[in-house]
Design a protein around this motif. Structure first.
Motif, short mmCIF file in Angstrom:
data_model
loop_
_atom_site.label_atom_id
_atom_site.label_comp_id
_atom_site.label_asym_id
_atom_site.label_seq_id
_atom_site.Cartn_x
_atom_site.Cartn_y
_atom_site.Cartn_z
N ARG A 1 35.03 40.40 30.13
CA ARG A 1 34.18 39.66 29.19
C ARG A 1 34.92 39.35 27.90
NH1 ARG A 1 30.40 43.58 31.00
NH2 ARG A 1 30.54 44.76 29.02
N GLY B 1 38.01 38.48 27.72
CA GLY B 1 39.01 37.45 27.94
C GLY B 1 40.37 37.91 28.43
N ARG C 1 43.20 38.95 31.18
CA ARG C 1 43.52 38.77 32.58
C ARG C 1 43.63 40.17 33.19
NH1 ARG C 1 48.73 36.74 33.58
NH2 ARG C 1 48.16 35.21 35.16
N SER D 1 33.02 38.17 35.31
CA SER D 1 32.76 36.86 34.72
C SER D 1 33.55 35.79 35.47
CB SER D 1 33.19 36.87 33.25
OG SER D 1 33.26 35.55 32.75
N PRO D 2 32.91 34.66 35.78
CA PRO D 2 33.62 33.60 36.51
C PRO D 2 34.82 33.04 35.76
CG PRO D 2 31.50 32.83 35.67
CD PRO D 2 31.52 34.30 35.47
N HIS D 3 34.90 33.33 34.47
CA HIS D 3 36.02 32.84 33.67
C HIS D 3 37.19 33.81 33.64
CE1 HIS D 3 33.32 29.69 32.34
NE2 HIS D 3 32.46 30.59 31.92
N THR D 4 37.02 34.98 34.25
CA THR D 4 38.07 36.00 34.23
C THR D 4 39.12 35.72 35.29
OG1 THR D 4 36.45 37.66 33.53
CG2 THR D 4 38.54 38.47 34.38
N GLU D 5 40.38 35.72 34.86
CA GLU D 5 41.48 35.62 35.81
C GLU D 5 41.74 37.00 36.38
OE1 GLU D 5 45.02 33.25 34.87
OE2 GLU D 5 44.04 32.76 32.96
#
Length: 249
Positions: free
Chosen positions: A23, A25, A27, A46-50
């Motif tokens: 969450r 940010g 990676r 989170s779908p934004h997590t690499e």
């Protein structure tokens, strides 16, 4: 964007830490022994997590080496290493102790931490940057009867953390040793070999720490200003006064 490698990411403190850092940010390289559980964790982030998953058993150096050297080039710069994986097996006296339990604790809690660190630290040293978080235990502070080997393994984590700090500070690498008290996770279920009734009694009569509490502490340490190093942190639930004493209602 910084990259954090978390061992033992599939449950408890490791899972909570992966969720929180995702969450924030970071990676994430999430590590565990079961690919299906890693995939489940990854799906819930989170779908934004690499995210990159590594499957290995850190008790075996060959598995650790193979897994970490398999990382793609763009995942090899690891900024934060969270040595979370560990275990407790049995609550027996030395005389009655199971040698396989001893091996599991020493191999996982001590040798595994060393194996993973050996693979990650050279890169940090070459970049003059990095942060290592080692998850110890209040069991390192006070040995208790029937837990001698577990306590010894966690005391070793404290000593290794101190040694890392002595050897790595000049290269810009921070080292933080965290000693949690009673945390309500699957820890006791594993220790008591799946006996849920016995495991549940460990957390009755008071409010234990949650995995998220330790994740918050880790987050605080790694997000501190560059000139600040939290070297050691001991965290108790408010009902616990020392490793052996919990005040229950």
């Amino acid at each position: 964007m910084k990259t954090a490698l978390i061992t033992g990411a599939t449950s408890g403190i490791g899972k909570a830490t992966a969720q929180l850092l995702g969450r924030q940010g970071y990676r994430l390289i999430i590590c565990g022994r079961r690919i299906d559980v890693l995939e489940e964790l990854q799906a819930g982030l989170s779908p934004h997590t690499e995210v990159f998953s590594l499957t290995f058993d850190q008790r075996y150096y060959a598995e650790v080496e193979k897994a970490i050297t398999s990382l793609p080039e763009n995942w090899r710069e690891i900024d934060i290493l969270i040595n979370n994986a560990g275990n407790a097996h049995g609550l027996d006296s030395l005389i009655e102790g199971n040698v396989e339990d001893w091996d599991a604790m020493m191999d996982g809690n001590v040798k595994g931490l060393l194996y993973v660190s050996k693979m990650i630290l050279p890169g940090m040293k070459s970049r003059n940057s990095g942060h290592v978080i080692n998850i110890s235990s209040v069991a390192a502070r006070q040995t208790y009867a029937n837990g001698v080997v577990y306590c010894a393994s966690k005391r070793a984590v404290d000593v290794i953390s101190e040694g890392m700090r002595l050897e790595l500070t000049e290269f810009g690498i921070k080292v933080t040793n965290i000693q949690p008290g009673a945390v309500e996770t699957d820890f006791s279920k594993v220790r008591f070999k799946g006996d849920e009734t016995r495991a549940d009694t460990v957390y009755q009569g008071y409010e234990a720490l949650k995995a998220e509490d330790i994740a918050d502490a880790i987050s605080y340490c790694i997000n501190a200003p560059k000139h600040v190093t939290v070297s050691d942190m001991t965290i108790y639930p408010s009902a616990q006064s020392e490793p052996r004493t919990i005040h229950r209602k």
